[in-house]
Design an enzyme around this catalytic site. Structure first.
Site, PDB file in Angstrom:
ATOM      1  N   GLY A   1      19.960  77.298  35.504  1.00 10.53           N
ATOM      2  CA  GLY A   1      20.747  77.981  36.376  1.00 10.53           C
ATOM      3  C   GLY A   1      22.448  77.714  36.143  1.00 10.53           C
ATOM      4  O   GLY A   1      23.136  78.240  36.772  1.00 10.53           O
TER       5      GLY A   1
ATOM      6  N   GLU B   1      12.214  71.178  31.551  1.00 10.80           N
ATOM      7  CA  GLU B   1      13.329  71.907  32.181  1.00 10.80           C
ATOM      8  C   GLU B   1      14.657  70.719  32.343  1.00 10.80           C
ATOM      9  O   GLU B   1      14.690  69.849  33.340  1.00 10.80           O
ATOM     10  CB  GLU B   1      13.044  72.492  33.459  1.00 10.80           C
ATOM     11  CG  GLU B   1      11.966  73.509  33.460  1.00 10.80           C
ATOM     12  CD  GLU B   1      12.080  74.700  34.427  1.00 10.80           C
ATOM     13  OE1 GLU B   1      12.200  75.622  34.344  1.00 10.80           O
ATOM     14  OE2 GLU B   1      12.167  74.143  35.640  1.00 10.80           O
TER      15      GLU B   1
ATOM     16  N   ASN C   1      10.070  82.253  37.728  1.00 10.68           N
ATOM     17  CA  ASN C   1      10.241  81.494  38.990  1.00 10.68           C
ATOM     18  C   ASN C   1      11.120  82.446  39.653  1.00 10.68           C
ATOM     19  O   ASN C   1      12.358  82.138  39.423  1.00 10.68           O
ATOM     20  CB  ASN C   1      10.513  80.218  38.780  1.00 10.68           C
ATOM     21  CG  ASN C   1      10.812  79.328  39.810  1.00 10.68           C
ATOM     22  OD1 ASN C   1      10.631  79.780  41.036  1.00 10.68           O
ATOM     23  ND2 ASN C   1      11.534  78.277  39.744  1.00 10.68           N
ATOM     24  N   TRP C   2      10.744  83.162  40.750  1.00  6.33           N
ATOM     25  CA  TRP C   2      11.859  83.962  41.510  1.00  6.33           C
ATOM     26  C   TRP C   2      12.697  83.162  42.574  1.00  6.33           C
ATOM     27  O   TRP C   2      13.456  83.731  43.011  1.00  6.33           O
ATOM     28  CB  TRP C   2      11.135  84.909  42.262  1.00  6.33           C
ATOM     29  CG  TRP C   2      10.230  85.981  41.399  1.00  6.33           C
ATOM     30  CD1 TRP C   2      10.044  86.062  40.262  1.00  6.33           C
ATOM     31  CD2 TRP C   2       9.960  87.356  41.941  1.00  6.33           C
ATOM     32  NE1 TRP C   2       9.339  87.280  39.994  1.00  6.33           N
ATOM     33  CE2 TRP C   2       9.155  88.099  40.998  1.00  6.33           C
ATOM     34  CE3 TRP C   2       9.848  87.964  43.244  1.00  6.33           C
ATOM     35  CZ2 TRP C   2       8.832  89.312  40.969  1.00  6.33           C
ATOM     36  CZ3 TRP C   2       9.308  89.302  43.279  1.00  6.33           C
ATOM     37  CH2 TRP C   2       8.674  89.761  42.268  1.00  6.33           C
ATOM     38  N   LYS C   3      12.366  82.023  42.551  1.00  9.84           N
ATOM     39  CA  LYS C   3      12.784  80.875  43.441  1.00  9.84           C
ATOM     40  C   LYS C   3      12.952  81.892  44.894  1.00  9.84           C
ATOM     41  O   LYS C   3      12.164  82.453  45.487  1.00  9.84           O
ATOM     42  CB  LYS C   3      14.400  80.608  43.144  1.00  9.84           C
ATOM     43  CG  LYS C   3      14.133  79.911  41.791  1.00  9.84           C
ATOM     44  CD  LYS C   3      15.736  79.382  41.238  1.00  9.84           C
ATOM     45  CE  LYS C   3      15.171  78.906  39.959  1.00  9.84           C
ATOM     46  NZ  LYS C   3      16.343  77.871  39.391  1.00  9.84           N
TER      47      LYS C   3
ATOM     48  N   GLU D   1      14.219  71.496  41.601  1.00  8.34           N
ATOM     49  CA  GLU D   1      14.937  71.766  42.877  1.00  8.34           C
ATOM     50  C   GLU D   1      14.134  71.102  43.989  1.00  8.34           C
ATOM     51  O   GLU D   1      14.493  70.583  45.130  1.00  8.34           O
ATOM     52  CB  GLU D   1      15.203  73.240  43.174  1.00  8.34           C
ATOM     53  CG  GLU D   1      16.197  73.658  42.282  1.00  8.34           C
ATOM     54  CD  GLU D   1      15.942  75.118  41.673  1.00  8.34           C
ATOM     55  OE1 GLU D   1      15.488  75.852  42.265  1.00  8.34           O
ATOM     56  OE2 GLU D   1      16.902  75.470  40.671  1.00  8.34           O
TER      57      GLU D   1
ATOM     58  N   HIS E   1       9.200  71.220  40.564  1.00 11.09           N
ATOM     59  CA  HIS E   1      10.412  71.733  39.869  1.00 11.09           C
ATOM     60  C   HIS E   1      11.806  70.781  40.532  1.00 11.09           C
ATOM     61  O   HIS E   1      11.639  70.453  41.481  1.00 11.09           O
ATOM     62  CB  HIS E   1      10.562  73.381  40.612  1.00 11.09           C
ATOM     63  CG  HIS E   1      11.752  73.949  40.026  1.00 11.09           C
ATOM     64  ND1 HIS E   1      13.230  73.854  40.434  1.00 11.09           N
ATOM     65  CD2 HIS E   1      11.868  74.768  38.872  1.00 11.09           C
ATOM     66  CE1 HIS E   1      13.834  74.546  39.463  1.00 11.09           C
ATOM     67  NE2 HIS E   1      12.939  75.171  38.686  1.00 11.09           N
TER      68      HIS E   1
ATOM     69  N   SER F   1      18.000  78.303  31.598  1.00 10.65           N
ATOM     70  CA  SER F   1      18.710  79.381  31.036  1.00 10.65           C
ATOM     71  C   SER F   1      18.222  80.084  29.718  1.00 10.65           C
ATOM     72  O   SER F   1      18.931  80.487  28.836  1.00 10.65           O
ATOM     73  CB  SER F   1      20.139  78.712  30.682  1.00 10.65           C
ATOM     74  OG  SER F   1      20.774  78.279  31.740  1.00 10.65           O
TER      75      SER F   1
HETATM   76  C1  PEP Z   1      14.167  77.538  36.505  1.00  8.09           C
HETATM   77  O1  PEP Z   1      14.446  77.648  37.733  1.00  8.09           O
HETATM   78  O2  PEP Z   1      12.927  76.649  36.502  1.00  8.09           O
HETATM   79  C2  PEP Z   1      14.986  77.689  35.479  1.00  8.09           C
HETATM   80  C3  PEP Z   1      14.646  77.553  34.404  1.00  8.09           C
HETATM   81  O3  PEP Z   1      16.060  78.692  35.803  1.00  8.09           O
HETATM   82  P1  PEP Z   1      17.099  79.425  35.118  1.00  8.09           P
HETATM   83  O4  PEP Z   1      16.154  80.052  33.838  1.00  8.09           O
HETATM   84  O5  PEP Z   1      17.834  80.192  35.856  1.00  8.09           O
HETATM   85  O6  PEP Z   1      17.881  78.338  34.161  1.00  8.09           O
END
Ligand code: PEP
Length: 267
Positions: free
Chosen positions: A189, A183, A24-26, A113, A111, A229
């Protein structure tokens, strides 16, 4: 005895789920930066390990470029969101039809976010998941508890409500196609990763819940990803838990080397 063993092994083999690693490049990577990352991934992941799929989910502005640059590559393309109509006066929204036209096969929905900053609810995510499936896109539905919820010991309750809400009125035939990404919000993050045991526990709970909602046969087919992460250093242990079938990767997918290493760790 031998016959029983072979039957058992065959059952295990037929139940083996593909490992799916999605990046996921966000809201990272403009067009030039996207080209650099896509070209790097195309080289490093020219051949995927057996039984492993890799998906990139760039921002909308780089999807058409991904389609062009990944021509002939085994890497699939996904989007980070969509709206639940094919077209109309919905300023700034993107339809599943548009996503398919730029080569998307997958779409991330709900997600944390999106839930946190854009107030997306389980009901809204469910509407979009049904539309995605009806349009031939595979949704990657995200669920997960906050730190506060984990500390209150209500993780199971929160995740169960999210899974049930997001899967409402989805048939078992469709449920078998989708991906659920667990998640934990506190691990996204932050560099704080759930231990493989913590992640496995929630994955097992989700699979059991799908078994109750549909059947065990359906539950065994649904791909459950862990996200939070994930890095090359911790991927292998997480990805080898019995109910973890892949990863949704944020930060570590922004470099070709680290995303490719996570994909290799899934083998
Ligand atoms: C995500 O945004 O789905 C995610 C898992 O981010 P990160 O790997 O940076 O924790």
């Amino acid at each position: 005895m031998a016959h029983r063993l072979i039957t058992h092994l065959l059952k295990d083999l037929t139940n083996m789920r593909t490992k799916i690693i999605a990046g996921n490049w966000k809201m990272y990577k403009d067009l030039n930066e996207s080209a650099e990352l896509l070209n790097g991934l195309k080289t490093k992941l020219a051949v995927l390990p057996n039984g492993v799929k890799a998906i990139v989910c760039p921002p909308f502005t780089s999807l058409a470029l991904a389609k062009t640059l990944l021509e002939g590559s085994p890497i699939a393309i996904g989007a980070q969101n969509m709206y639940h109509e094919d077209e109309g006066a919905f300023t700034a929204e993107i339809s599943p039809k548009m996503l398919k036209s730029v080569g998307c096969q997958y779409v991330i929905l709900g997600h944390s976010e999106r839930r946190q900053y854009f107030k997306e609810t389980n009901e809204f995510i469910n509407t979009k998941a049904k539309k995605a499936l009806a349009s031939g896109l595979i949704p990657i539905i995200c669920v997960g508890e906050t730190l506060e919820e984990r500390e209150k010991n209500i993780t199971d309750q929160i995740v169960s409500v999210q899974v049930k809400g997001c899967l409402k009125d989805i048939s078992s035939a469709d449920a078998e196609k989708l991906i659920i990404a667990y998640e934990p919000v506190w691990a996204i993050g932050t560099g704080k990763v759930a231990t493989p045991q913590q992640a496995q526990e929630v994955h097992q709970l989700i699979r059991k819940l799908i078994g109750q909602l549909y059947s065990w046969a359906t539950a065994e087919k649904v791909v459950l990803q862990y996200g939070g992460s994930v890095k090359p250093e911790n991927a292998k242990e997480l990805l080898h838990q019995p109910d973890i079938d892949g990863a949704l990767v944020g930060g570590a997918c922004l470099k070709a080397d680290s995303f490719a290493a996570i994909v290799q760790a899934a083998a």
